[in-house]
Design a protein around this motif. Sequence first.
Motif, PDB file in Angstrom:
ATOM      1  N   THR A  73      40.995  44.714  43.386  1.00 20.14           N
ATOM      2  CA  THR A  73      41.553  43.383  43.214  1.00 20.14           C
ATOM      3  C   THR A  73      40.441  42.417  43.103  1.00 20.14           C
ATOM      4  OG1 THR A  73      43.178  43.775  44.786  1.00 20.14           O
ATOM      5  CG2 THR A  73      42.558  41.454  44.646  1.00 20.14           C
ATOM      6  N   ASN A  74      39.100  43.010  43.590  1.00 19.48           N
ATOM      7  CA  ASN A  74      37.885  42.082  43.393  1.00 19.48           C
ATOM      8  C   ASN A  74      37.354  42.125  42.287  1.00 19.48           C
ATOM      9  OD1 ASN A  74      36.780  40.241  45.385  1.00 19.48           O
ATOM     10  ND2 ASN A  74      35.064  41.632  45.767  1.00 19.48           N
ATOM     11  N   GLY A  75      37.643  43.006  41.241  1.00 21.03           N
ATOM     12  CA  GLY A  75      36.913  43.478  40.087  1.00 21.03           C
ATOM     13  C   GLY A  75      35.504  43.990  39.978  1.00 21.03           C
ATOM     14  N   PHE A  76      35.127  44.388  41.052  1.00 21.27           N
ATOM     15  CA  PHE A  76      33.756  45.204  41.364  1.00 21.27           C
ATOM     16  C   PHE A  76      33.740  45.627  42.494  1.00 21.27           C
ATOM     17  CE2 PHE A  76      32.879  40.765  42.872  1.00 21.27           C
ATOM     18  CZ  PHE A  76      32.080  41.126  43.935  1.00 21.27           C
ATOM     19  N   ASP A  77      33.000  46.940  42.593  1.00 23.15           N
ATOM     20  CA  ASP A  77      32.821  47.703  43.483  1.00 23.15           C
ATOM     21  C   ASP A  77      31.311  47.936  44.000  1.00 23.15           C
ATOM     22  OD1 ASP A  77      32.822  50.027  45.291  1.00 23.15           O
ATOM     23  OD2 ASP A  77      34.745  51.032  44.368  1.00 23.15           O
ATOM     24  N   PRO A  78      30.925  47.582  45.210  1.00 23.04           N
ATOM     25  CA  PRO A  78      29.467  47.666  45.452  1.00 23.04           C
ATOM     26  C   PRO A  78      29.019  49.280  45.476  1.00 23.04           C
ATOM     27  CG  PRO A  78      30.767  47.340  47.486  1.00 23.04           C
ATOM     28  CD  PRO A  78      31.809  47.032  46.270  1.00 23.04           C
ATOM     29  N   THR A  79      29.796  50.008  45.665  1.00 25.19           N
ATOM     30  CA  THR A  79      29.255  51.416  45.735  1.00 25.19           C
ATOM     31  C   THR A  79      28.699  51.959  44.224  1.00 25.19           C
ATOM     32  OG1 THR A  79      30.214  52.320  47.558  1.00 25.19           O
ATOM     33  CG2 THR A  79      29.761  54.042  46.056  1.00 25.19           C
ATOM     34  N   PRO A  80      29.751  51.776  43.363  1.00 22.42           N
ATOM     35  CA  PRO A  80      29.277  52.345  41.911  1.00 22.42           C
ATOM     36  C   PRO A  80      28.258  51.182  41.210  1.00 22.42           C
ATOM     37  CG  PRO A  80      31.285  51.614  41.838  1.00 22.42           C
ATOM     38  CD  PRO A  80      31.102  51.923  43.239  1.00 22.42           C
ATOM     39  N   MET A  81      28.274  50.037  41.857  1.00 29.76           N
ATOM     40  CA  MET A  81      27.212  48.891  41.490  1.00 29.76           C
ATOM     41  C   MET A  81      25.711  49.304  41.508  1.00 29.76           C
ATOM     42  SD  MET A  81      27.369  44.888  42.549  1.00 29.76           S
ATOM     43  CE  MET A  81      28.867  44.441  42.108  1.00 29.76           C
ATOM     44  N   LEU A  82      25.774  50.236  42.678  1.00 32.93           N
ATOM     45  CA  LEU A  82      24.328  50.734  43.040  1.00 32.93           C
ATOM     46  C   LEU A  82      23.665  51.449  41.894  1.00 32.93           C
ATOM     47  CD1 LEU A  82      25.082  52.153  46.627  1.00 32.93           C
ATOM     48  CD2 LEU A  82      23.474  50.292  46.211  1.00 32.93           C
ATOM     49  N   THR A  83      24.356  52.069  41.082  1.00 28.79           N
ATOM     50  CA  THR A  83      23.865  52.692  39.796  1.00 28.79           C
ATOM     51  C   THR A  83      24.242  52.353  38.690  1.00 28.79           C
ATOM     52  OG1 THR A  83      25.617  54.378  40.345  1.00 28.79           O
ATOM     53  CG2 THR A  83      23.624  54.702  41.523  1.00 28.79           C
ATOM     54  N   GLU A  84      24.745  51.125  38.456  1.00 31.02           N
ATOM     55  CA  GLU A  84      25.428  50.815  37.374  1.00 31.02           C
ATOM     56  C   GLU A  84      24.520  50.035  36.445  1.00 31.02           C
ATOM     57  OE1 GLU A  84      30.169  50.533  37.950  1.00 31.02           O
ATOM     58  OE2 GLU A  84      29.087  48.760  37.894  1.00 31.02           O
ATOM     59  N   TRP A  85      24.021  50.377  35.355  1.00 28.78           N
ATOM     60  CA  TRP A  85      22.941  49.661  34.511  1.00 28.78           C
ATOM     61  C   TRP A  85      23.803  49.254  33.121  1.00 28.78           C
ATOM     62  CZ3 TRP A  85      18.620  48.370  36.766  1.00 28.78           C
ATOM     63  CH2 TRP A  85      18.179  49.240  37.736  1.00 28.78           C
ATOM     64  N   ASP A  86      23.868  48.074  32.637  1.00 26.05           N
ATOM     65  CA  ASP A  86      23.932  47.690  31.584  1.00 26.05           C
ATOM     66  C   ASP A  86      22.848  47.881  30.487  1.00 26.05           C
ATOM     67  OD1 ASP A  86      25.180  46.421  29.494  1.00 26.05           O
ATOM     68  OD2 ASP A  86      25.692  44.341  30.249  1.00 26.05           O
ATOM     69  N   LEU A  87      23.222  48.731  29.731  1.00 27.53           N
ATOM     70  CA  LEU A  87      22.171  49.121  28.793  1.00 27.53           C
ATOM     71  C   LEU A  87      22.236  48.390  27.213  1.00 27.53           C
ATOM     72  CD1 LEU A  87      21.917  52.850  29.428  1.00 27.53           C
ATOM     73  CD2 LEU A  87      20.574  51.002  30.579  1.00 27.53           C
ATOM     74  N   GLY A  88      23.284  47.683  26.983  1.00 24.69           N
ATOM     75  CA  GLY A  88      23.570  46.946  25.851  1.00 24.69           C
ATOM     76  C   GLY A  88      23.675  47.938  24.817  1.00 24.69           C
TER      77      GLY A  88
END
Length: 377
Positions: free
Chosen positions: A78-93
């Motif tokens: 519902t929030n649209g983002f999850d703090p757990t995977p956010m720990l290791t999610e890199w946007d590499l373009g």
Amino acid sequence: MRQNEPTDTVTRRSLLIGGLVAAGGTAVLASSAAGQQMLEHGMGAMPAPDPVNPYAAPSAHEGAHGQMMTVGRVDPETNGFDPTPMLTEWDLGTVTTMEDGRALRTFEVEASDKEIEIAPGVMFPAWTFNGRVPGPALRAKEGERLRIVFRNYGSHPHSMHFHGIHSWRMDGVPGAGLINPGEEFVYEFDAKPFGCHLYHCHALPLKRHMHKGMYGAFVIDPDPELHPEFEAVAKSRLLGTPENASWQELIMVMNAFDTNFDGANEFYAVNTIAHAYALQPIRIEKSRPVRIYLINVTEFDPINSFHLHANFFNYFDTGTTLTPTLRTVDLIMQCQAQRGILEFSYADHEAGQYMFHAHQAEFTELGWMGMFDVVED
């Protein structure tokens, strides 16, 4: 009552109880709730305390910092983002090759208004980059050409100001990359210096745009060929190398939220959701070292801090050196926009739950506390 004492004073601390309970009844103080949800950290019960011993504890960590915690969970879908995977999610373009042979790394970022849930039942009217707070963690390699295509779909003028080296035309301030709703701007500059950086909106009033959620991590990995004297260390930081793969890297953005807009924060967190990593501890393999990219973007408080329990770390201030600026410390303070890299290991520890938190007790009890779940691998 003392003479002339106001009867209607409302403070941040009084809202700790009143505000949390009012937020749908889902976020309350554990000490005042008989049916408090217990954390299942698997730490086991300790022997019953001697009633005459005031220092005895009924369980390890008393269920994580005496259970001064929110109750329930925030739904990441519902929030649209999850703090757990956010720990290791890199946007590499996306990467292409320019005529001179250099890599061109292109990112696309959109600003938008979005209501987010920062604690169970507590909503916050955020301004976001790519629909999340913090925004995407952008990562590049030293010496690459960077192109950031920024589109403003929000209701206010916005920009992206990068902490790095670039021309004045790319600075993300009025007249140099600040755009109105419906407009687009392209920032372009070389990736330097290497280190742990950030970006944020630089529209005025700055404190409002920062506090509303317009910030994110911006990491530039060192090019080992440019640092032959520290080649091994540089390779360990360069994403995609075997040396880097041996590390457990985490992105932690310390932030806070003023939910009643009185200029003082009611909730504190790492990566936005109060007590997220206490309710869902971060899994750590004990044989692999840990590297944290730590950034403070907290508004309305002069400093924030990170304290590691039962361990010590080396600290690289701003991440712009390949040798530590501080060695063997367990606490670091950062003012807003200050950042750095923490490196440590649990190789000599027994498996179990290890706490980390801000060492301002109020911040801890209002959401900024988590656990590392150190496991045998």
